[in-house]
Design an enzyme around this catalytic site. Structure first.
Site, PDB file in Angstrom:
ATOM      1  N   SER A   2       0.845  -1.197   0.000  1.00 58.16           N
ATOM      2  CA  SER A   2       0.000   0.000   0.000  1.00 58.16           C
ATOM      3  C   SER A   2       0.878   1.244   0.000  1.00 58.16           C
ATOM      4  O   SER A   2       2.058   1.184   0.330  1.00 58.16           O
ATOM      5  CB  SER A   2      -0.887   0.007   1.249  1.00 58.16           C
ATOM      6  OG  SER A   2      -1.558   1.255   1.357  1.00 58.16           O
ATOM      7  N   HIS A   3       0.292   2.377  -0.349  1.00 53.65           N
ATOM      8  CA  HIS A   3       0.999   3.652  -0.205  1.00 53.65           C
ATOM      9  C   HIS A   3       1.149   4.016   1.272  1.00 53.65           C
ATOM     10  O   HIS A   3       1.991   4.838   1.627  1.00 53.65           O
ATOM     11  CB  HIS A   3       0.221   4.778  -0.915  1.00 53.65           C
ATOM     12  CG  HIS A   3       0.472   4.838  -2.386  1.00 53.65           C
ATOM     13  ND1 HIS A   3       0.180   3.812  -3.235  1.00 53.65           N
ATOM     14  CD2 HIS A   3       1.022   5.819  -3.155  1.00 53.65           C
ATOM     15  CE1 HIS A   3       0.521   4.152  -4.463  1.00 53.65           C
ATOM     16  NE2 HIS A   3       1.040   5.367  -4.445  1.00 53.65           N
ATOM     17  N   SER A   4       0.305   3.435   2.097  1.00 52.62           N
ATOM     18  CA  SER A   4       0.278   3.779   3.517  1.00 52.62           C
ATOM     19  C   SER A   4       0.682   2.571   4.357  1.00 52.62           C
ATOM     20  O   SER A   4       0.119   1.476   4.209  1.00 52.62           O
ATOM     21  CB  SER A   4      -1.139   4.219   3.890  1.00 52.62           C
ATOM     22  OG  SER A   4      -1.363   4.032   5.266  1.00 52.62           O
TER      23      SER A   4
END
Lengths: 132, 201
Positions: free
Chosen positions: A13-15
């Site tokens: 994920s980007h996070s």
């Protein structure tokens, strides 16, 4: 079938929080029966993805049966593709990036993997979600 | 290509990206996720920091090293895309390239970028700048280093009225119309930076 034979799951994920949260949901479904790694954030710890960290996650979740990667948005896919290409050649054929939503795809793929299904079946189960 | 020239190229590219990081981020905030400037800055700062190691290598290996640094450091989709471009150029260029060599190499590297981004010309991406620049290189003629920046800038401007098909901007559909593509802008800045070094030479 022994644990190591089950297909591994990698969540990108980007996070970091989204990645960890998705991994928690996977663990709740399948416990430790599936090799699992989750990675999120860029090299500075901000939102984004990190090719080196993705390679590390693939190593961590590695299984002789292969690894299915679940990604969120654009850069996660592009960086995952790059990471796969940078893996040793004999492993590349056994790594797939699933065209599926991150959380639902990871849970479905892991559930399929926990039953000892081959990589193609794990991928297909995750990707069925896109069919609606 | 000597070490000093390679350093000038790296410094010019890094300076251009660092100086325009806020502008790139603003463009990306309009139609993407607002990280393009920061991501590119991080990548080129890393390239700059490694310039001593990079410039001792022959040009093809130097480009591969730049590409690898961008892939590992940028953190957004532009990392693999610009990394692929640099590595593609590294694969295709000889150590002392002619304009003809550069034309062929850029053409091949563009194909690599298309494959990496699953994208084509006209989809509001960096390709919309790289492709006309390559075409101008192929057409040849005098004063390439003077003409190419203008061609690149015009091509970047031409992405303003187009609709994004690929990348995060495509989520906006029609609303991506009216904004310059940040990747086209960063490509134009890099073309400008490279040409400025050749113009001084």
């Amino acid at each position: 079938m022994s644990e190591q034979k089950n297909v591994g799951i990698v969540i990108v994920s980007h996070s970091a929080k989204v990645a960890e949260g998705a991994a928690d949901m996977v663990r709740q479904m399948v416990g430790d029966s599936v090799p699992l790694a989750a990675v999120g954030g860029n090299a500075d710890g901000g939102l984004g993805t990190d090719v080196g960290a993705i390679m590390g996650a693939i190593d961590k979740a590695w299984s002789e049966s292969g690894v299915a990667i679940l990604v969120d948005l654009g850069g996660a896919e592009t960086n995952s593709e790059m990471a796969v290409e940078m893996m040793p050649e004999e492993r590349r054929e056994r790594i797939v990036i699933c065209n599926a939503p991150l959380v639902e795809g990871a849970v479905m793929a892991a559930t399929e993997a926990s039953g000892g299904s081959p990589l193609a079946a794990v991928r297909a189960t995750a990707e069925e979600l896109m069919g609606g | 290509m000597d070490q000093a020239f390679k350093r000038k190229l790296i410094v010019a590219m890094a300076d251009a990206i660092i100086a325009h990081a806020e502008e790139l981020t603003a463009l990306d905030s309009a139609i993407g996720d607002g990280d393009h400037g920061l991501n590119m800055k991080r990548g080129f700062e890393a390239v700059l920091a490694d310039a001593d190691n990079i410039t001792v290598k022959p040009l093809p290996d130097a480009l591969k090293a730049i590409g690898m640094t961008l892939v590992m450091k940028v953190g957004g989709a532009s990392g693999p895309l610009y990394g692929t471009l640099a590595m593609g150029l590294g694969k295709a260029l000889p150590a002392e390239p002619s304009v003809a060599d550069a034309t062929v190499a850029l053409g091949r590297a563009i194909e690599d970028v298309k494959a990496r981004g699953k994208s084509q010309v006209g989809q509001k991406t960096m390709l919309d700048v790289l492709i006309p620049v390559q075409a101008a290189l192929a057409a040849g003629g005098d004063d390439l280093a003077t003409r190419l920046p203008a061609i690149a800038a015009e091509a970047a401007d031409a992405t303003v009225p187009t609709k994004a098909i690929r990348g995060r901007a495509s989520f906006l559909g029609e609303r991506s119309i009216g904004h310059m593509d940040p990747g086209a802008r960063s490509s134009s800045l890099l073309v400008q930076a490279i040409c400025s070094v050749f113009n001084e030479a």
